[in-house]
Design a protein around this motif. Structure first.
Motif, PDB file in Angstrom:
ATOM      1  N   SER A 126      -6.934  -5.478  -0.757  1.00 44.80           N
ATOM      2  CA  SER A 126      -7.623  -4.198  -0.562  1.00 44.80           C
ATOM      3  C   SER A 126      -9.114  -4.437  -0.382  1.00 44.80           C
ATOM      4  O   SER A 126      -9.822  -3.561   0.085  1.00 44.80           O
ATOM      5  CB  SER A 126      -7.366  -3.258  -1.738  1.00 44.80           C
ATOM      6  OG  SER A 126      -7.909  -3.816  -2.905  1.00 44.80           O
ATOM      7  N   GLY A 127      -9.575  -5.637  -0.730  1.00 46.48           N
ATOM      8  CA  GLY A 127     -10.983  -5.936  -0.511  1.00 46.48           C
ATOM      9  C   GLY A 127     -11.255  -6.547   0.852  1.00 46.48           C
ATOM     10  O   GLY A 127     -12.392  -6.704   1.261  1.00 46.48           O
ATOM     11  N   CYS A 128     -10.177  -6.914   1.570  1.00 45.94           N
ATOM     12  CA  CYS A 128     -10.359  -7.693   2.801  1.00 45.94           C
ATOM     13  C   CYS A 128     -10.618  -6.837   4.041  1.00 45.94           C
ATOM     14  O   CYS A 128     -11.013  -7.350   5.072  1.00 45.94           O
ATOM     15  CB  CYS A 128      -9.131  -8.554   3.073  1.00 45.94           C
ATOM     16  SG  CYS A 128      -8.672  -9.623   1.707  1.00 45.94           S
ATOM     17  N   VAL A 129     -10.315  -5.524   3.962  1.00 49.20           N
ATOM     18  CA  VAL A 129     -10.396  -4.697   5.181  1.00 49.20           C
ATOM     19  C   VAL A 129     -11.839  -4.608   5.684  1.00 49.20           C
ATOM     20  O   VAL A 129     -12.734  -4.321   4.918  1.00 49.20           O
ATOM     21  CB  VAL A 129      -9.849  -3.271   4.901  1.00 49.20           C
ATOM     22  CG1 VAL A 129     -10.047  -2.400   6.111  1.00 49.20           C
ATOM     23  CG2 VAL A 129      -8.391  -3.360   4.544  1.00 49.20           C
TER      24      VAL A 129
ATOM     25  N   THR B  76      -7.881   5.883   6.182  1.00 50.31           N
ATOM     26  CA  THR B  76      -8.613   4.825   5.487  1.00 50.31           C
ATOM     27  C   THR B  76      -7.641   3.803   4.917  1.00 50.31           C
ATOM     28  O   THR B  76      -7.414   3.766   3.714  1.00 50.31           O
ATOM     29  CB  THR B  76      -9.456   5.405   4.330  1.00 50.31           C
ATOM     30  OG1 THR B  76      -8.584   6.229   3.530  1.00 50.31           O
ATOM     31  CG2 THR B  76     -10.612   6.220   4.817  1.00 50.31           C
ATOM     32  N   PRO B  77      -7.053   2.962   5.787  1.00 54.11           N
ATOM     33  CA  PRO B  77      -6.147   1.946   5.272  1.00 54.11           C
ATOM     34  C   PRO B  77      -6.927   0.978   4.398  1.00 54.11           C
ATOM     35  O   PRO B  77      -8.036   0.581   4.754  1.00 54.11           O
ATOM     36  CB  PRO B  77      -5.636   1.258   6.540  1.00 54.11           C
ATOM     37  CG  PRO B  77      -6.666   1.521   7.575  1.00 54.11           C
ATOM     38  CD  PRO B  77      -7.269   2.848   7.244  1.00 54.11           C
ATOM     39  N   LYS B  78      -6.351   0.632   3.248  1.00 52.76           N
ATOM     40  CA  LYS B  78      -7.097  -0.221   2.323  1.00 52.76           C
ATOM     41  C   LYS B  78      -6.607  -1.660   2.360  1.00 52.76           C
ATOM     42  O   LYS B  78      -7.338  -2.578   2.051  1.00 52.76           O
ATOM     43  CB  LYS B  78      -6.959   0.320   0.883  1.00 52.76           C
ATOM     44  CG  LYS B  78      -7.601   1.668   0.683  1.00 52.76           C
ATOM     45  CD  LYS B  78      -9.109   1.598   0.890  1.00 52.76           C
ATOM     46  CE  LYS B  78      -9.738   2.964   0.629  1.00 52.76           C
ATOM     47  NZ  LYS B  78     -11.161   2.974   0.976  1.00 52.76           N
TER      48      LYS B  78
ATOM     49  N   PHE C 221      -2.637   3.922  -3.453  1.00 46.33           N
ATOM     50  CA  PHE C 221      -2.729   2.648  -4.161  1.00 46.33           C
ATOM     51  C   PHE C 221      -2.584   1.498  -3.168  1.00 46.33           C
ATOM     52  O   PHE C 221      -1.866   1.617  -2.180  1.00 46.33           O
ATOM     53  CB  PHE C 221      -1.627   2.537  -5.223  1.00 46.33           C
ATOM     54  CG  PHE C 221      -1.701   3.608  -6.269  1.00 46.33           C
ATOM     55  CD1 PHE C 221      -2.389   3.396  -7.457  1.00 46.33           C
ATOM     56  CD2 PHE C 221      -1.108   4.847  -6.059  1.00 46.33           C
ATOM     57  CE1 PHE C 221      -2.479   4.390  -8.412  1.00 46.33           C
ATOM     58  CE2 PHE C 221      -1.192   5.857  -7.008  1.00 46.33           C
ATOM     59  CZ  PHE C 221      -1.873   5.626  -8.196  1.00 46.33           C
ATOM     60  N   ALA C 222      -3.252   0.382  -3.452  1.00 43.70           N
ATOM     61  CA  ALA C 222      -3.113  -0.787  -2.586  1.00 43.70           C
ATOM     62  C   ALA C 222      -3.193  -2.044  -3.435  1.00 43.70           C
ATOM     63  O   ALA C 222      -3.766  -2.033  -4.528  1.00 43.70           O
ATOM     64  CB  ALA C 222      -4.186  -0.800  -1.519  1.00 43.70           C
TER      65      ALA C 222
ATOM     66  N   GLU D  87       0.857  -1.183   0.000  1.00 45.88           N
ATOM     67  CA  GLU D  87       0.000   0.000   0.000  1.00 45.88           C
ATOM     68  C   GLU D  87       0.889   1.227   0.000  1.00 45.88           C
ATOM     69  O   GLU D  87       1.914   1.262   0.679  1.00 45.88           O
ATOM     70  CB  GLU D  87      -0.925   0.009   1.232  1.00 45.88           C
ATOM     71  CG  GLU D  87      -1.842   1.216   1.286  1.00 45.88           C
ATOM     72  CD  GLU D  87      -3.065   1.013   2.174  1.00 45.88           C
ATOM     73  OE1 GLU D  87      -3.185  -0.060   2.787  1.00 45.88           O
ATOM     74  OE2 GLU D  87      -3.893   1.935   2.249  1.00 45.88           O
ATOM     75  N   ILE D  88       0.504   2.230  -0.771  1.00 44.36           N
ATOM     76  CA  ILE D  88       1.301   3.448  -0.834  1.00 44.36           C
ATOM     77  C   ILE D  88       0.357   4.633  -1.014  1.00 44.36           C
ATOM     78  O   ILE D  88      -0.639   4.527  -1.732  1.00 44.36           O
ATOM     79  CB  ILE D  88       2.353   3.364  -1.975  1.00 44.36           C
ATOM     80  CG1 ILE D  88       3.248   4.602  -2.005  1.00 44.36           C
ATOM     81  CG2 ILE D  88       1.709   3.137  -3.339  1.00 44.36           C
ATOM     82  CD1 ILE D  88       4.484   4.430  -2.874  1.00 44.36           C
ATOM     83  N   GLY D  89       0.628   5.713  -0.308  1.00 43.87           N
ATOM     84  CA  GLY D  89      -0.246   6.871  -0.447  1.00 43.87           C
ATOM     85  C   GLY D  89       0.110   7.951   0.549  1.00 43.87           C
ATOM     86  O   GLY D  89       1.033   7.788   1.349  1.00 43.87           O
TER      87      GLY D  89
END
Lengths: 328, 324
Positions: free
Chosen positions: B321-324, B245-247, B315-316, B235-237
C-alpha cells in the motif's frame, strides 16, 4: 510465376479488397435438394495502407474470421477482387488462380496469427523447430543462418535469453510466452502483412498488454501492416489506426479509430460501443438498443449497396437506418 | 443493509497434491450485506473460483479447509453434514458457473432440468406450480416460455446462459455467486446478460458475489470489491474508492493494464512476470517480485501479509500500500 498483374493507382496500399464474397453451401438435410447458402462474407471492400493497422470488429458469427481466412487463401473466396502488394515485384497483384510458386511468394509476405496459443503450436516440436519451419519450407538461408534467424527473432519478441527457449516444448512455457512464439514464427518470414485473429483474447489481462505492445512495436520496427480482428472495441482502440465494423457479412461503418468512437453514425456501431463496459464505477453507460432482426432484414434486402464517405474517410453503409432504431 | 448476510472470516484452504500443498485460499475475510454486490477480481489462478467453491463447499476431494468460518445469516456452514449442506446449496446460495451454459444435459429439455432441481428442494410443489414458476423466471431473464420445451442444442449461447441464471434463481436463494458468467459470450450478449443480472438482483433483493478477471465488468456490477493475488485478498473496499484511489500496487497495475473506449487514449502499462506458484511457501510480500515500484521494505523477507485501514471501509495490504 503465374501471377496476374493488376496495377492499382492508390498510393502505398498493402491490401485492396473489393466486393469480397464468401458463401458457404449448407443443405438442410441429407436428402433435401434445396441448398441453403450462408452468406458469411457478403461483398465487403476496404484498403490497408503500408504500416497501418485496420481493426475488424463485430459480434461472433459476423464473418470476421471468414474474411481473414479468405484473405489468407485458407478458404477460397466465392467472388471479389483482392490485391496485395508484392514487394518482390513492387506492385499490387491479385493472387487468384496462382500456382505453387506464386503461393510461396504469397505466403512469404502474408502471414496469420491465431487466437489460441494452446492449439496453434505443435506440441511435439521444440520452439526452435516451430519457428524454423517456415524458413525450411521456403528454403531461406543456410542451416546456420536459419538458426541465427530463430535466435534473433526470439530476442525480438522478448523471449530472452533465446538459448533457454530453443529446446523447450510448448507445454513447458506459459500462455503469454506461447503467443510470443506464435508471433515469432509469423515474423521470422519478415512478412509485409499479418492477419491477427483475436491474438490476445485467450490471455490474462496483465499479459495481454505486453503482447499488444510487442505487436505495435514490431509493426514500427519491421514495417508490418496488420488486419486486427477482435470483438473488443477497447482493444481495437489501443491497437488500430482505423476500425471497420462488421455485421452479418457486411461492413456497416469504417473510420479512423477516434472518429469512429467519438462520432459513430451507424446504429449498429452505436449499439456495439454502448455495450463495452467502462472501467470506471462512477460512469453510467447509455442503453442503446436496436432491432437486430430488422437490421438483418434491411441488409439482406440491399445486397449491392455502396458505402458513402461522410467526410474524412468516414464511410457508412447507405441503407435507411430508421427502421431498426429503437428510441430508448 | 446493516447486518451482513454472509460473513467469511479467516478462511484458508489448500489442495493436497503430489507436489505439495497448493495454498489456494489464504486467510480471507469479507462480508456481503443483503442486496449488496460484491466483486472478486484477479488474474487466473489467483484463487477466485476456489473461494466460490469453498463458500458452497463444492471444492474437490483433495482440498482441506484449515481454518476460518463461513456464516450465512448467522449460521455456520463449515462442518455441516452433506444432508444439511444440500439444503443450503440452491435454497440459500446458488451459483452460476463459468461456462455453465455448456453443462446442460443435451438429451433433457431445459424446463425439465430446472424442474429436477425444484423437485429436490420443494417436494411439496405440484408440477404445475413448478412450471408456472419457471415461466415467471424465464420472463424475468428475458426468455420466451416456449424455451422450457427446447433442448440445449436448440438455444444460442446467450439463451443458454439466461436459462442458467433462471436455474440459479429457481429455489429463491438469498445469495447468487456468478463465476465469470459472461466470459465465453460476445460483447453485445454480455451486455444483455449483465443487465439481466442487475435487473433480477434489484427485483428480488439478492446479494451477488461476482467473480471476474475483467475489471471493467466488475466496475459496473459491484458495490464493493476485493482484489485477490496469490490466494490472498490484497485490497478490499467500496468499488468507487478502490477505482478512484487504489492503494495496492497490484490494483494499480490491473487498472493501468485495462484499455477503455472512454477518456484520453492512454499508454497502458503491462504487468511483467507471473504470479508465484502457490505450492511453495511464499515468504515476504507475494507481489514484490512483480511490483513496478518496490521499496526497501518489500524486499524484506520477513514482512507478513497484513491488511491495514487506508480509508472508509477500505483496506489494503500493508507492504504494497506504500508502493503506489
Amino acid at each position: 510465376m503465374n501471377v496476374a498483374q493488376v496495377v492499382f493507382s492508390m498510393e502505398n496500399n498493402i491490401l485492396e479488397v473489393r466486393n469480397l464474397v464468401k458463401h458457404f453451401e449448407v443443405s438442410k438435410s441429407l436428402l433435401s435438394r434445396n441448398k441453403k447458402i450462408v452468406k458469411a462474407v457478403d461483398g465487403i471492400s476496404f484498403d490497408i495502407k503500408a504500416g497501418e493497422t485496420l481493426g475488424l470488429v463485430g459480434q461472433s458469427g459476423c464473418g470476421k474470421t471468414t474474411t481473414a481466412r479468405s484473405l489468407c487463401l485458407l478458404d477460397p473466396k466465392t467472388s471479389g477482387n483482392v490485391n496485395f502488394y508484392n514487394p518482390e515485384t513492387n506492385s499490387m497483384e491479385s493472387f487468384d488462380n496462382i500456382d505453387e510458386e506464386g503461393l510461396k511468394v504469397f505466403r512469404r509476405n502474408i502471414q496469420m496469427i491465431f487466437q489460441d496459443p494452446y492449439e496453434s503450436l505443435n506440441p511435439r516440436w521444440t520452439i526452435k523447430d516451430i519457428i524454423k519451419e517456415p524458413l525450411d519450407i521456403h528454403n531461406i538461408g543456410s542451416l546456420s543462418e536459419r538458426e541465427e534467424a530463430v535466435i534473433e527473432i526470439l530476442r525480438t519478441v522478448g523471449l530472452t535469453p533465446p538459448e533457454n527457449y530453443l529446446g523447450r516444448y510448448p507445454h513447458e512455457i506459459s500462455g503469454g510466452q506461447r503467443q510470443r512464439v506464435s508471433i515469432a514464427r509469423t515474423l521470422v518470414m519478415k512478412p509485409k502483412f499479418v492477419v491477427c485473429d483475436e491474438p490476445t483474447s485467450m490471455l490474462d489481462v496483465s499479459i495481454r498488454i505486453s503482447i499488444m505492445d510487442l505487436m505495435l512495436n514490431l509493426a514500427k520496427e519491421l514495417d508490418v501492416s496488420y488486419l486486427y480482428i477482435t470483438h473488443d472495441l477497447a482493444v481495437a482502440r489501443y491497437m488500430c489506426n482505423r476500425i471497420a465494423v462488421m455485421f452479418n457479412g457486411k461492413i456497416v461503418e469504417i473510420a479512423e479509430t477516434e472518429e469512429l468512437l467519438q462520432n459513430p453514425i451507424h446504429p449498429y456501431t452505436k449499439r456495439l460501443i454502448s455495450s463495452i463496459p467502462i472501467p470506471d464505477p462512477s460512469f453510467k453507460r447509455d442503453q442503446y438498443q436496436i432491432d437486430f432482426d430488422q437490421l438483418d432484414n434491411i441488409i439482406s434486402k440491399n445486397p449491392d449497396e455502396k458505402m458513402v464517405d461522410v467526410g474524412g474517410g468516414h464511410f457508412i453503409a447507405t441503407h435507411d437506418t430508421k427502421e431498426f432504431f429503437i428510441d430508448s | 443493509m446493516s447486518t451482513p448476510l454472509l460473513e467469511v472470516e479467516n478462511l484458508s484452504m489448500h489442495y493436497d497434491t503430489l507436489e505439495g500443498n497448493v495454498d489456494a485460499v489464504k486467510n480471507i475475510s469479507f462480508t456481503v450485506n443483503s442486496g449488496e454486490s460484491f466483486g472478486l477480481v484477479g488474474e487466473s489462478g489467483c484463487g477466485k473460483t476456489s473461494v466460490a467453491m469453498t463458500l458452497l463447499q463444492l471444492q474437490p476431494e483433495n482440498s482441506v479447509i484449515t481454518q476460518g468460518s463461513i456464516k450465512l445469516d448467522g449460521k455456520e456452514l463449515i462442518g455441516l453434514s452433506e444432508n444439511d449442506l444440500r439444503k443450503v446449496r440452491w435454497d440459500s446460495i446458488s451459483i452460476v458457473f463459468q461456462g455453465a451454459m455448456n453443462a446442460w444435459n443435451p438429451v433433457i429439455k431445459i424446463g425439465e432440468q430446472i424442474r429436477e432441481a425444484m423437485r429436490e428442494h420443494y417436494p411439496e410443489n405440484t408440477k404445475q406450480e413448478n412450471i408456472n414458476k419457471i415461466i415467471e423466471l424465464f420472463r424475468m431473464v428475458g426468455l420466451d416460455e416456449s424455451i422450457t420445451d427446447r433442448y440445449p442444442h436448440e438455444l444460442s449461447g446467450g439463451m443458454k446462459q439466461r436459462a442458467v441464471i433462471a436455474l440459479a434463481l429457481s429455489c429463491d436463494p438469498k445469495v447468487i455467486i456468478a463465476d465469470e458468467p459472461t466470459t465465453a459470450l460476445d460483447v453485445v450478449i454480455q451486455d444483455q446478460i449483465l443487465n439481466e443480472i442487475k435487473k433480477v438482483q434489484d427485483l428480488l433483493g439478492l446479494s451477488l458475489i461476482y467473480i471476474s478477471h475483467d475489471i471493467a465488468v466488475i466496475a459496473e456490477m459491484t458495490d464493493k470489491i476485493a482484489v485477490m493475488y496469490a490466494g490472498s485478498i490484497v485490497e478490499i473496499g467500496p468499488t468507487k474508492d478502490v477505482f478512484k484511489t487504489p492503494k495496492h500496487s497490484y490494483t494499480r497495475a490491473l487498472l493501468d493494464s485495462t484499455p477503455s473506449i472512454r477518456g484520453e487514449k492512454k499508454k497502458l502499462r503491462s504487468l511483467d512476470g507471473e504470479p508465484p506458484s502457490l505450492i511453495n511457501e511464499i515468504t515476504g510480500c507475494s507481489f514484490s517480485p512483480r511490483c513496478p515500484t518496490p521499496t526497501e521494505k518489500c524486499k524484506n523477507q520477513s514482512v507478513e501479509m497484513n491488511l491495514i485501514k487506508v480509508g472508509e471501509n477500505h483496506f489494503a495490504d500493508e507492504c504494497c500500500s506504500g508502493c503506489v
